[in-house]
Motif scaffolding. Structure first.
Motif, PDB file in Angstrom:
ATOM      1  N   TYR A  50      10.772   0.542  -3.261  1.00  0.00           N
ATOM      2  CA  TYR A  50      10.358  -0.415  -4.289  1.00  0.00           C
ATOM      3  C   TYR A  50       9.427   0.306  -5.257  1.00  0.00           C
ATOM      4  O   TYR A  50       8.877   1.364  -4.950  1.00  0.00           O
ATOM      5  CB  TYR A  50       9.676  -1.644  -3.679  1.00  0.00           C
ATOM      6  CG  TYR A  50       8.522  -1.323  -2.759  1.00  0.00           C
ATOM      7  CD1 TYR A  50       7.222  -1.201  -3.249  1.00  0.00           C
ATOM      8  CD2 TYR A  50       8.729  -1.124  -1.410  1.00  0.00           C
ATOM      9  CE1 TYR A  50       6.168  -0.892  -2.421  1.00  0.00           C
ATOM     10  CE2 TYR A  50       7.684  -0.816  -0.571  1.00  0.00           C
ATOM     11  CZ  TYR A  50       6.402  -0.706  -1.080  1.00  0.00           C
ATOM     12  OH  TYR A  50       5.373  -0.403  -0.248  1.00  0.00           O
ATOM     13  N   GLU A  51       9.254  -0.255  -6.400  1.00  0.00           N
ATOM     14  CA  GLU A  51       8.449   0.367  -7.446  1.00  0.00           C
ATOM     15  C   GLU A  51       6.961   0.314  -7.090  1.00  0.00           C
ATOM     16  O   GLU A  51       6.440  -0.734  -6.713  1.00  0.00           O
ATOM     17  CB  GLU A  51       8.696  -0.366  -8.765  1.00  0.00           C
ATOM     18  CG  GLU A  51       8.124   0.332  -9.957  1.00  0.00           C
ATOM     19  CD  GLU A  51       8.578  -0.309 -11.254  1.00  0.00           C
ATOM     20  OE1 GLU A  51       7.697  -0.746 -12.006  1.00  0.00           O
ATOM     21  OE2 GLU A  51       9.799  -0.372 -11.486  1.00  0.00           O
ATOM     22  N   ILE A  52       6.294   1.449  -7.214  1.00  0.00           N
ATOM     23  CA  ILE A  52       4.860   1.556  -6.966  1.00  0.00           C
ATOM     24  C   ILE A  52       4.217   2.149  -8.212  1.00  0.00           C
ATOM     25  O   ILE A  52       4.588   3.252  -8.629  1.00  0.00           O
ATOM     26  CB  ILE A  52       4.548   2.465  -5.762  1.00  0.00           C
ATOM     27  CG1 ILE A  52       5.258   1.978  -4.508  1.00  0.00           C
ATOM     28  CG2 ILE A  52       3.046   2.552  -5.529  1.00  0.00           C
ATOM     29  CD1 ILE A  52       5.159   2.931  -3.339  1.00  0.00           C
ATOM     30  N   LYS A  53       3.296   1.439  -8.825  1.00  0.00           N
ATOM     31  CA  LYS A  53       2.592   1.902 -10.025  1.00  0.00           C
ATOM     32  C   LYS A  53       3.576   2.397 -11.087  1.00  0.00           C
ATOM     33  O   LYS A  53       3.444   3.483 -11.642  1.00  0.00           O
ATOM     34  CB  LYS A  53       1.589   3.004  -9.687  1.00  0.00           C
ATOM     35  CG  LYS A  53       0.469   2.567  -8.777  1.00  0.00           C
ATOM     36  CD  LYS A  53      -0.494   3.710  -8.548  1.00  0.00           C
ATOM     37  CE  LYS A  53      -1.560   3.316  -7.548  1.00  0.00           C
ATOM     38  NZ  LYS A  53      -2.446   4.437  -7.216  1.00  0.00           N
ATOM     39  N   ASN A  54       4.605   1.623 -11.343  1.00  0.00           N
ATOM     40  CA  ASN A  54       5.650   1.912 -12.332  1.00  0.00           C
ATOM     41  C   ASN A  54       6.454   3.173 -12.021  1.00  0.00           C
ATOM     42  O   ASN A  54       7.022   3.786 -12.917  1.00  0.00           O
ATOM     43  CB  ASN A  54       5.060   2.015 -13.745  1.00  0.00           C
ATOM     44  CG  ASN A  54       4.437   0.712 -14.185  1.00  0.00           C
ATOM     45  OD1 ASN A  54       4.948  -0.361 -13.865  1.00  0.00           O
ATOM     46  ND2 ASN A  54       3.332   0.794 -14.900  1.00  0.00           N
ATOM     47  N   SER A  55       6.516   3.599 -10.775  1.00  0.00           N
ATOM     48  CA  SER A  55       7.289   4.778 -10.375  1.00  0.00           C
ATOM     49  C   SER A  55       8.383   4.360  -9.405  1.00  0.00           C
ATOM     50  O   SER A  55       8.142   3.583  -8.480  1.00  0.00           O
ATOM     51  CB  SER A  55       6.393   5.815  -9.705  1.00  0.00           C
ATOM     52  OG  SER A  55       5.449   6.320 -10.599  1.00  0.00           O
ATOM     53  N   ARG A  56       9.578   4.874  -9.614  1.00  0.00           N
ATOM     54  CA  ARG A  56      10.699   4.617  -8.708  1.00  0.00           C
ATOM     55  C   ARG A  56      10.967   5.796  -7.782  1.00  0.00           C
ATOM     56  O   ARG A  56      11.739   5.692  -6.845  1.00  0.00           O
ATOM     57  CB  ARG A  56      11.974   4.307  -9.502  1.00  0.00           C
ATOM     58  CG  ARG A  56      11.886   3.045 -10.339  1.00  0.00           C
ATOM     59  CD  ARG A  56      11.757   1.797  -9.516  1.00  0.00           C
ATOM     60  NE  ARG A  56      13.041   1.452  -8.917  1.00  0.00           N
ATOM     61  CZ  ARG A  56      13.161   0.671  -7.852  1.00  0.00           C
ATOM     62  NH1 ARG A  56      12.112   0.162  -7.284  1.00  0.00           N
ATOM     63  NH2 ARG A  56      14.334   0.402  -7.359  1.00  0.00           N
ATOM     64  N   GLU A  57      10.361   6.965  -8.070  1.00  0.00           N
ATOM     65  CA  GLU A  57      10.524   8.155  -7.239  1.00  0.00           C
ATOM     66  C   GLU A  57       9.158   8.731  -6.914  1.00  0.00           C
ATOM     67  O   GLU A  57       8.188   8.503  -7.644  1.00  0.00           O
ATOM     68  CB  GLU A  57      11.353   9.221  -7.965  1.00  0.00           C
ATOM     69  CG  GLU A  57      12.795   8.857  -8.157  1.00  0.00           C
ATOM     70  CD  GLU A  57      13.577   9.981  -8.802  1.00  0.00           C
ATOM     71  OE1 GLU A  57      12.985  10.752  -9.583  1.00  0.00           O
ATOM     72  OE2 GLU A  57      14.773  10.080  -8.521  1.00  0.00           O
ATOM     73  N   GLY A  58       9.098   9.499  -5.827  1.00  0.00           N
ATOM     74  CA  GLY A  58       7.848  10.138  -5.449  1.00  0.00           C
ATOM     75  C   GLY A  58       8.120  11.439  -4.718  1.00  0.00           C
ATOM     76  O   GLY A  58       9.184  11.635  -4.137  1.00  0.00           O
TER      77      GLY A  58
END
Length: 96
Positions: A50-58
């Motif tokens: 799910y999206e975290i702080k407007n990020s879809r990848e990490g």
């Protein structure tokens, strides 16, 4: 000294130098507080559930270390306020 495993997710919009500097910062915090780094490994870029702080990848990084509870507490404190780290988790591994 107990054995811990730290997994943290770094933002992917950072360049390679900034990412490496952030990883070395985490390593330095652990070592200055008396921890012994056993393994530090980049798992690579992965899609988040799910999206975290407007990020879809990490970028996932795992670090195994031996140290006291104070080291884990200090790492937890610093990682919570570091804005380029999306999530982190510190787990104490069982004695064998």
């Amino acid at each position: 000294m107990r054995q811990y495993e730290l997994v943290f997710i770094v933002r992917t919009d950072l360049d390679e130098e900034a990412t490496d500097a952030l990883i070395e910062k985490v390593r330095g915090i652990a070592e200055t507080n008396g921890a012994e780094i056993i393994k530090l490994e980049k798992w690579g870029k992965r899609r988040l559930a799910y999206e975290i702080k407007n990020s879809r990848e990490g970028l996932y990084v795992i670090m195994n270390f031996k140290g006291d509870a104070a080291v884990a507490a200090e790492l937890d404190r610093v990682l919570k306020i570091t804005e380029n780290i999306l999530r982190h988790m510190i787990i104490r591994e069982d004695e064998k």
